[in-house]
Design a protein around this motif. Structure first.
Motif, PDB file in Angstrom:
ATOM      1  N   ALA A  10      30.965  28.038  55.687  1.00  0.00           N
ATOM      2  CA  ALA A  10      31.330  27.213  54.541  1.00  0.00           C
ATOM      3  C   ALA A  10      30.937  25.752  54.748  1.00  0.00           C
ATOM      4  O   ALA A  10      30.853  24.998  53.778  1.00  0.00           O
ATOM      5  CB  ALA A  10      32.834  27.313  54.295  1.00  0.00           C
ATOM      6  N   MET A  11      30.717  25.350  55.989  1.00  0.00           N
ATOM      7  CA  MET A  11      30.450  23.952  56.304  1.00  0.00           C
ATOM      8  C   MET A  11      28.994  23.681  56.664  1.00  0.00           C
ATOM      9  O   MET A  11      28.548  22.540  56.628  1.00  0.00           O
ATOM     10  CB  MET A  11      31.342  23.518  57.477  1.00  0.00           C
ATOM     11  N   PHE A  12      28.258  24.699  57.045  1.00  0.00           N
ATOM     12  CA  PHE A  12      26.895  24.504  57.526  1.00  0.00           C
ATOM     13  C   PHE A  12      25.897  24.336  56.379  1.00  0.00           C
ATOM     14  O   PHE A  12      26.162  24.751  55.250  1.00  0.00           O
ATOM     15  CB  PHE A  12      26.473  25.705  58.381  1.00  0.00           C
ATOM     16  N   PRO A  13      24.753  23.745  56.657  1.00  0.00           N
ATOM     17  CA  PRO A  13      23.699  23.696  55.639  1.00  0.00           C
ATOM     18  C   PRO A  13      23.311  25.102  55.195  1.00  0.00           C
ATOM     19  O   PRO A  13      23.471  26.073  55.944  1.00  0.00           O
ATOM     20  CB  PRO A  13      22.542  23.011  56.373  1.00  0.00           C
ATOM     21  N   SER A  14      22.794  25.194  53.991  1.00  0.00           N
ATOM     22  CA  SER A  14      22.388  26.488  53.449  1.00  0.00           C
ATOM     23  C   SER A  14      21.278  27.100  54.297  1.00  0.00           C
ATOM     24  O   SER A  14      20.405  26.389  54.792  1.00  0.00           O
ATOM     25  CB  SER A  14      21.903  26.329  52.013  1.00  0.00           C
ATOM     26  N   VAL A  15      21.343  28.414  54.469  1.00  0.00           N
ATOM     27  CA  VAL A  15      20.349  29.128  55.265  1.00  0.00           C
ATOM     28  C   VAL A  15      19.852  30.336  54.469  1.00  0.00           C
ATOM     29  O   VAL A  15      20.553  30.838  53.588  1.00  0.00           O
ATOM     30  CB  VAL A  15      20.933  29.611  56.613  1.00  0.00           C
ATOM     31  N   PRO A  16      18.649  30.819  54.744  1.00  0.00           N
ATOM     32  CA  PRO A  16      18.164  32.036  54.077  1.00  0.00           C
ATOM     33  C   PRO A  16      19.043  33.233  54.452  1.00  0.00           C
ATOM     34  O   PRO A  16      19.724  33.227  55.467  1.00  0.00           O
ATOM     35  CB  PRO A  16      16.745  32.199  54.644  1.00  0.00           C
ATOM     36  N   GLY A  17      19.015  34.246  53.618  1.00  0.00           N
ATOM     37  CA  GLY A  17      19.780  35.451  53.922  1.00  0.00           C
ATOM     38  C   GLY A  17      20.544  35.993  52.737  1.00  0.00           C
ATOM     39  O   GLY A  17      21.003  37.134  52.744  1.00  0.00           O
ATOM     40  N   GLY A  18      20.717  35.167  51.698  1.00  0.00           N
ATOM     41  CA  GLY A  18      21.349  35.667  50.484  1.00  0.00           C
ATOM     42  C   GLY A  18      22.856  35.767  50.531  1.00  0.00           C
ATOM     43  O   GLY A  18      23.454  36.511  49.757  1.00  0.00           O
ATOM     44  N   SER A  28      25.063  33.422  49.774  1.00  0.00           N
ATOM     45  CA  SER A  28      25.628  32.256  49.089  1.00  0.00           C
ATOM     46  C   SER A  28      27.015  32.526  48.514  1.00  0.00           C
ATOM     47  O   SER A  28      27.895  31.660  48.548  1.00  0.00           O
ATOM     48  CB  SER A  28      24.690  31.790  47.975  1.00  0.00           C
ATOM     49  N   SER A  29      27.244  33.709  47.986  1.00  0.00           N
ATOM     50  CA  SER A  29      28.556  34.001  47.404  1.00  0.00           C
ATOM     51  C   SER A  29      29.650  33.868  48.451  1.00  0.00           C
ATOM     52  O   SER A  29      30.719  33.297  48.186  1.00  0.00           O
ATOM     53  CB  SER A  29      28.577  35.408  46.801  1.00  0.00           C
ATOM     54  N   TYR A  30      29.396  34.381  49.631  1.00  0.00           N
ATOM     55  CA  TYR A  30      30.378  34.293  50.710  1.00  0.00           C
ATOM     56  C   TYR A  30      30.607  32.843  51.126  1.00  0.00           C
ATOM     57  O   TYR A  30      31.747  32.362  51.157  1.00  0.00           O
ATOM     58  CB  TYR A  30      29.901  35.114  51.901  1.00  0.00           C
ATOM     59  N   ALA A  31      29.545  32.115  51.409  1.00  0.00           N
ATOM     60  CA  ALA A  31      29.685  30.746  51.888  1.00  0.00           C
ATOM     61  C   ALA A  31      30.328  29.836  50.845  1.00  0.00           C
ATOM     62  O   ALA A  31      31.231  29.048  51.165  1.00  0.00           O
ATOM     63  CB  ALA A  31      28.322  30.197  52.302  1.00  0.00           C
ATOM     64  N   VAL A  32      29.888  29.957  49.606  1.00  0.00           N
ATOM     65  CA  VAL A  32      30.391  29.072  48.556  1.00  0.00           C
ATOM     66  C   VAL A  32      31.855  29.387  48.235  1.00  0.00           C
ATOM     67  O   VAL A  32      32.684  28.482  48.067  1.00  0.00           O
ATOM     68  CB  VAL A  32      29.515  29.174  47.288  1.00  0.00           C
ATOM     69  N   SER A  33      32.192  30.666  48.154  1.00  0.00           N
ATOM     70  CA  SER A  33      33.577  31.021  47.839  1.00  0.00           C
ATOM     71  C   SER A  33      34.518  30.676  48.985  1.00  0.00           C
ATOM     72  O   SER A  33      35.665  30.262  48.764  1.00  0.00           O
ATOM     73  CB  SER A  33      33.690  32.505  47.480  1.00  0.00           C
ATOM     74  N   LYS A  34      34.055  30.796  50.222  1.00  0.00           N
ATOM     75  CA  LYS A  34      34.899  30.407  51.352  1.00  0.00           C
ATOM     76  C   LYS A  34      35.081  28.891  51.408  1.00  0.00           C
ATOM     77  O   LYS A  34      36.152  28.397  51.792  1.00  0.00           O
ATOM     78  CB  LYS A  34      34.293  30.916  52.658  1.00  0.00           C
ATOM     79  N   LEU A  35      34.062  28.135  51.020  1.00  0.00           N
ATOM     80  CA  LEU A  35      34.213  26.681  50.928  1.00  0.00           C
ATOM     81  C   LEU A  35      35.240  26.324  49.859  1.00  0.00           C
ATOM     82  O   LEU A  35      36.105  25.468  50.067  1.00  0.00           O
ATOM     83  CB  LEU A  35      32.871  26.036  50.609  1.00  0.00           C
ATOM     84  N   ALA A  36      35.159  26.998  48.720  1.00  0.00           N
ATOM     85  CA  ALA A  36      36.124  26.751  47.645  1.00  0.00           C
ATOM     86  C   ALA A  36      37.538  27.114  48.097  1.00  0.00           C
ATOM     87  O   ALA A  36      38.501  26.393  47.810  1.00  0.00           O
ATOM     88  CB  ALA A  36      35.740  27.556  46.410  1.00  0.00           C
ATOM     89  N   ALA A  37      37.672  28.226  48.811  1.00  0.00           N
ATOM     90  CA  ALA A  37      38.992  28.636  49.296  1.00  0.00           C
ATOM     91  C   ALA A  37      39.552  27.626  50.288  1.00  0.00           C
ATOM     92  O   ALA A  37      40.757  27.346  50.297  1.00  0.00           O
ATOM     93  CB  ALA A  37      38.897  30.014  49.937  1.00  0.00           C
ATOM     94  N   SER A  38      38.675  27.080  51.119  1.00  0.00           N
ATOM     95  CA  SER A  38      39.119  26.077  52.088  1.00  0.00           C
ATOM     96  C   SER A  38      39.614  24.821  51.382  1.00  0.00           C
ATOM     97  O   SER A  38      40.649  24.247  51.753  1.00  0.00           O
ATOM     98  CB  SER A  38      37.970  25.745  53.041  1.00  0.00           C
ATOM     99  N   LYS A  39      38.902  24.379  50.351  1.00  0.00           N
ATOM    100  CA  LYS A  39      39.347  23.205  49.598  1.00  0.00           C
ATOM    101  C   LYS A  39      40.633  23.498  48.849  1.00  0.00           C
ATOM    102  O   LYS A  39      41.526  22.633  48.758  1.00  0.00           O
ATOM    103  CB  LYS A  39      38.253  22.755  48.637  1.00  0.00           C
ATOM    104  N   MET A  40      40.751  24.698  48.301  1.00  0.00           N
ATOM    105  CA  MET A  40      42.009  25.072  47.647  1.00  0.00           C
ATOM    106  C   MET A  40      43.158  25.023  48.642  1.00  0.00           C
ATOM    107  O   MET A  40      44.272  24.588  48.308  1.00  0.00           O
ATOM    108  CB  MET A  40      41.892  26.475  47.050  1.00  0.00           C
ATOM    109  N   THR A  41      42.897  25.453  49.873  1.00  0.00           N
ATOM    110  CA  THR A  41      43.928  25.416  50.908  1.00  0.00           C
ATOM    111  C   THR A  41      44.335  23.980  51.220  1.00  0.00           C
ATOM    112  O   THR A  41      45.510  23.689  51.464  1.00  0.00           O
ATOM    113  CB  THR A  41      43.427  26.127  52.179  1.00  0.00           C
ATOM    114  N   ASP A  42      43.376  23.054  51.179  1.00  0.00           N
ATOM    115  CA  ASP A  42      43.703  21.632  51.347  1.00  0.00           C
ATOM    116  C   ASP A  42      44.655  21.163  50.252  1.00  0.00           C
ATOM    117  O   ASP A  42      45.613  20.425  50.507  1.00  0.00           O
ATOM    118  CB  ASP A  42      42.429  20.786  51.294  1.00  0.00           C
TER     119      ASP A  42
END
Length: 286
Positions: free
Chosen positions: A170-178, A180-194
């Motif tokens: 959720a914190m690292f720069p974007s990487v190839p592999g497809g 995005s749904s996991y990384a972006v949603s986990k970042l959103a969940a982390s901010k919601m937790t804040d």
């Protein structure tokens, strides 16, 4: 890929300072509820809490057979331990509410919540991903955790602790592999937790990256081309017991990796308490 170290020592296996059998890490008398408790790191987290003295643990998961297997194994290893199991997808408000209500009725209010359930949708590039499939990451990782937090507030003890299991992705720069749904949603969940932490100061909230244990989810990441060396699953389980202990009180509100050495973090205590280190924000701006 190499991770930038935060502490001088970077662990991939358990070590004595986070041993759940240390008396100072005891969770005796605490009511613990763990989501994603039937598979992955969930059973190991439950076992670590049992080793630390907890005798009342509830585990939630989507598969009855894996929950029953975990319950049977834990109660055989730890005499006196009582494990309640609940088949519950965290996106189901009624199922989650039932689990908390039943736990509170049987054990009392929940002292420690480990929000470990998550979903890694199938890998696909943004240009061609199925929209409904992509949004399942948000359904589970964001909506599901919001449902969990609301139920926790309604059935928690006066000074409870919440550990949100997130990911460094959720914190690292974007990487190839497809993924995005996991990384972006986990970042959103982390901010919601804040936000949850800010709105509910009576709750001690921490977000943890559990390392890279050899789980089905991380195997899925490997299949998508994100190949990282695996960490011992016991590392993250034991670290989570440490993070809820009095020794880690100063890390309230922080995003911490289970790989980081706890003595090194304790040495940084004053610096951490007085700064916004290990919190989410805009890089390069005060």
């Amino acid at each position: 890929m190499e991770f930038p170290p935060y502490t001088k020592t970077y662990h991939t296996t358990p070590y004595p300072a986070i041993s759940p059998t240390r008396p100072s890490l005891s969770t005796a008398g605490k009511v613990v509820l763990i989501t994603g408790g039937g598979t992955g790191i969930g059973p190991k987290i439950a076992n670590a809490f049992a080793a630390s003295g907890a005798t009342q643990i509830s585990i939630l998961g989507r598969t009855a057979s894996s929950l029953l297997s975990t319950k049977t194994d834990l109660e055989a290893k730890h005499p006196g331990l009582k494990v309640l199991t609940f088949v519950a997808d965290i996106t189901s408000q009624s199922a989650v509410t039932h689990a908390f209500e039943s736990t509170a009725k049987a054990f009392g209010p929940v002292d420690i919540l480990i929000g470990n359930a998550g979903l890694m949708p199938d890998a696909a590039p943004l240009a061609s991903t199925d929209l409904d499939q992509w949004m399942t990451g948000f359904d589970v990782n964001v909506k599901g955790n919001l449902i969990l937090y609301q139920a926790f507030l309604a059935h928690s003890s006066p000074s409870p602790t919440l550990v949100h299991v997130s990911t460094a992705a959720a914190m690292f720069p974007s990487v190839p592999g497809g993924l995005s749904s996991y990384a972006v949603s986990k970042l959103a969940a982390s901010k919601m937790t804040d936000y949850f932490a800010a709105e509910n100061p009576r709750v001690r909230v921490m977000t943890v990256h559990p390392g890279v244990p050899d789980t089905r989810m991380n195997q899925k990441g490997r299949d998508a081309g994100i190949v990282l060396p695996f960490d011992d699953v016991e590392l993250s389980a034991n670290f989570i017991v440490w993070i809820v202990s009095p020794e880690a009180e100063f890390l309230k509100g922080k995003f911490i990796w289970s790989n980081w050495d706890v003595d090194d973090m304790i040495a940084k205590k004053e610096e951490l308490v007085s700064s916004n280190q290990l919190t989410q924000g805009l890089l390069g701006w005060p």
